[in-house]
Design a protein around this motif. Structure first.
Motif, PDB file in Angstrom:
ATOM      1  N   MET A 116     103.660 -20.696 -63.654  1.00 43.55           N
ATOM      2  CA  MET A 116     102.421 -20.070 -64.081  1.00 43.55           C
ATOM      3  C   MET A 116     101.540 -20.277 -62.541  1.00 43.55           C
ATOM      4  O   MET A 116     101.692 -20.989 -61.833  1.00 43.55           O
ATOM      5  N   PHE A 117     100.284 -19.509 -62.781  1.00 48.72           N
ATOM      6  CA  PHE A 117      99.411 -19.745 -61.891  1.00 48.72           C
ATOM      7  C   PHE A 117      98.606 -21.004 -61.552  1.00 48.72           C
ATOM      8  O   PHE A 117      98.470 -21.292 -62.924  1.00 48.72           O
ATOM      9  N   GLY A 118      98.403 -21.634 -60.587  1.00 48.28           N
ATOM     10  CA  GLY A 118      97.457 -23.021 -60.672  1.00 48.28           C
ATOM     11  C   GLY A 118      95.989 -22.555 -60.635  1.00 48.28           C
ATOM     12  O   GLY A 118      95.695 -21.523 -60.067  1.00 48.28           O
ATOM     13  N   GLY A 119      95.340 -23.579 -60.589  1.00 48.43           N
ATOM     14  CA  GLY A 119      93.909 -23.496 -60.543  1.00 48.43           C
ATOM     15  C   GLY A 119      93.328 -22.950 -58.946  1.00 48.43           C
ATOM     16  O   GLY A 119      92.338 -22.541 -59.129  1.00 48.43           O
ATOM     17  N   GLN A 120      94.172 -23.424 -58.048  1.00 49.09           N
ATOM     18  CA  GLN A 120      93.841 -23.027 -56.695  1.00 49.09           C
ATOM     19  C   GLN A 120      94.463 -21.487 -56.342  1.00 49.09           C
ATOM     20  O   GLN A 120      93.831 -21.234 -55.372  1.00 49.09           O
ATOM     21  N   THR A 121      94.920 -20.901 -57.333  1.00 50.01           N
ATOM     22  CA  THR A 121      95.580 -19.472 -56.535  1.00 50.01           C
ATOM     23  C   THR A 121      94.225 -18.542 -56.452  1.00 50.01           C
ATOM     24  O   THR A 121      93.394 -18.488 -57.309  1.00 50.01           O
ATOM     25  N   LEU A 122      94.566 -18.077 -55.389  1.00 50.99           N
ATOM     26  CA  LEU A 122      93.650 -16.801 -54.835  1.00 50.99           C
ATOM     27  C   LEU A 122      92.102 -17.702 -54.691  1.00 50.99           C
ATOM     28  O   LEU A 122      91.046 -16.744 -55.027  1.00 50.99           O
ATOM     29  N   TYR A 123      92.078 -18.940 -54.584  1.00 61.68           N
ATOM     30  CA  TYR A 123      90.936 -19.634 -54.355  1.00 61.68           C
ATOM     31  C   TYR A 123      89.603 -18.758 -53.494  1.00 61.68           C
ATOM     32  O   TYR A 123      88.495 -18.636 -53.860  1.00 61.68           O
ATOM     33  N   GLN A 124      90.269 -18.487 -52.071  1.00 60.25           N
ATOM     34  CA  GLN A 124      89.300 -17.884 -51.232  1.00 60.25           C
ATOM     35  C   GLN A 124      88.910 -16.752 -51.781  1.00 60.25           C
ATOM     36  O   GLN A 124      87.665 -16.155 -51.540  1.00 60.25           O
ATOM     37  N   LEU A 125      89.646 -15.931 -52.181  1.00 58.91           N
ATOM     38  CA  LEU A 125      89.310 -14.541 -52.572  1.00 58.91           C
ATOM     39  C   LEU A 125      88.150 -14.760 -53.996  1.00 58.91           C
ATOM     40  O   LEU A 125      87.135 -14.050 -53.841  1.00 58.91           O
ATOM     41  N   ARG A 126      88.550 -15.471 -54.866  1.00 56.49           N
ATOM     42  CA  ARG A 126      87.556 -15.706 -56.028  1.00 56.49           C
ATOM     43  C   ARG A 126      86.139 -15.954 -55.525  1.00 56.49           C
ATOM     44  O   ARG A 126      85.406 -15.612 -55.660  1.00 56.49           O
ATOM     45  N   SER A 127      86.333 -16.914 -54.373  1.00 55.44           N
ATOM     46  CA  SER A 127      84.945 -17.637 -53.782  1.00 55.44           C
ATOM     47  C   SER A 127      84.436 -16.588 -53.234  1.00 55.44           C
ATOM     48  O   SER A 127      83.147 -16.503 -53.456  1.00 55.44           O
ATOM     49  N   SER A 128      85.237 -15.888 -52.347  1.00 58.75           N
ATOM     50  CA  SER A 128      84.214 -14.739 -51.502  1.00 58.75           C
ATOM     51  C   SER A 128      83.723 -13.540 -52.373  1.00 58.75           C
ATOM     52  O   SER A 128      82.710 -12.947 -52.322  1.00 58.75           O
ATOM     53  N   LEU A 129      84.502 -13.030 -53.607  1.00 56.33           N
ATOM     54  CA  LEU A 129      83.761 -12.349 -54.448  1.00 56.33           C
ATOM     55  C   LEU A 129      82.688 -12.838 -55.181  1.00 56.33           C
ATOM     56  O   LEU A 129      81.523 -12.245 -55.638  1.00 56.33           O
ATOM     57  N   GLN A 130      82.724 -14.029 -55.665  1.00 58.87           N
ATOM     58  CA  GLN A 130      81.409 -14.721 -56.395  1.00 58.87           C
ATOM     59  C   GLN A 130      80.281 -14.765 -55.399  1.00 58.87           C
ATOM     60  O   GLN A 130      79.371 -14.351 -55.749  1.00 58.87           O
ATOM     61  N   VAL A 131      80.382 -15.286 -54.174  1.00 62.16           N
ATOM     62  CA  VAL A 131      79.346 -15.013 -53.036  1.00 62.16           C
ATOM     63  C   VAL A 131      79.006 -13.880 -52.802  1.00 62.16           C
ATOM     64  O   VAL A 131      77.393 -13.566 -52.794  1.00 62.16           O
ATOM     65  N   ALA A 132      79.571 -12.692 -52.681  1.00 54.51           N
ATOM     66  CA  ALA A 132      79.073 -11.461 -52.574  1.00 54.51           C
ATOM     67  C   ALA A 132      78.381 -10.769 -53.660  1.00 54.51           C
ATOM     68  O   ALA A 132      77.426 -10.316 -53.429  1.00 54.51           O
ATOM     69  N   GLU A 133      78.799 -11.117 -54.846  1.00 49.82           N
ATOM     70  CA  GLU A 133      78.351 -10.675 -56.055  1.00 49.82           C
ATOM     71  C   GLU A 133      76.993 -11.572 -56.341  1.00 49.82           C
ATOM     72  O   GLU A 133      75.950 -10.802 -56.730  1.00 49.82           O
ATOM     73  N   MET A 134      76.917 -12.767 -55.957  1.00 46.47           N
ATOM     74  CA  MET A 134      75.838 -13.468 -55.980  1.00 46.47           C
ATOM     75  C   MET A 134      74.669 -12.841 -55.103  1.00 46.47           C
ATOM     76  O   MET A 134      73.400 -12.793 -55.550  1.00 46.47           O
ATOM     77  N   GLU A 135      75.044 -12.620 -53.850  1.00 43.76           N
ATOM     78  CA  GLU A 135      73.996 -11.990 -52.941  1.00 43.76           C
ATOM     79  C   GLU A 135      73.603 -10.570 -53.315  1.00 43.76           C
ATOM     80  O   GLU A 135      72.500 -10.155 -53.088  1.00 43.76           O
TER      81      GLU A 135
END
Length: 148
Positions: A116-135
């Motif tokens: 199964m996918f772990g908690g850090q899977t695609l961490y950088q992508l998820r973080s980048s999307l969150q920052v971009a959406e926040m901005e």
């Protein structure tokens, strides 16, 4: 996609009379099984359309089982030699209940292999999307399922 589970399976040198593929989708694991390694294979899924796409495997007894959801998985106690699940458990809400059901259906020397996918899977992508959406939006929403 399911090569990790398959690789681990072939490291076990024995015959499994009864194998269950839990969350079979289109039978990605089933297509790699042979009569030399597995006697009977039960593909379990909560989607009938996925089960319909599973092709019969040469010289292998193949059964398909439709269940309402994975949390409702249940088989006779001490009846299964091997349970494999590849990238399906991250959709399950109550993992302890499912693990208990899997454990109960396994024989004493039974094997469970899951990925199964772990908690850090695609961490950088998820973080980048969150920052971009926040901005741009001033907040962010969930775009993918949570990981373990």
């Amino acid at each position: 996609m399911s090569y990790n589970c398959i690789t681990n399976f072939f490291l076990i040198f024995r015959h499994f009379p009864l194998m269950v593929e839990l969350g079979a989708h289109k039978g990605f694991i089933a297509e790699h099984m042979t009569q030399e390694t597995v006697g009977k294979l039960i593909c379990v899924s909560s989607c009938q359309a996925s089960l319909d796409k599973i092709e019969p495997v040469e010289d292998l007894v193949l059964e398909k089982m439709l269940i309402e959801d994975e949390e409702a998985f249940s088989m006779a106690e001490n009846s299964v030699d091997l349970v494999i699940s590849s990238l399906n458990f991250h959709w399950v809400n109550n993992l302890p209940l499912l693990y208990k059901s899997v454990f109960n259906c396994l024989k004493n020397d039974g094997v469970f292999i899951g990925s199964m996918f772990g908690g850090q899977t695609l961490y950088q992508l998820r973080s980048s999307l969150q920052v971009a959406e926040m901005e741009r939006e001033g907040g962010f929403g969930l775009h993918i399922s949570p990981f373990i």
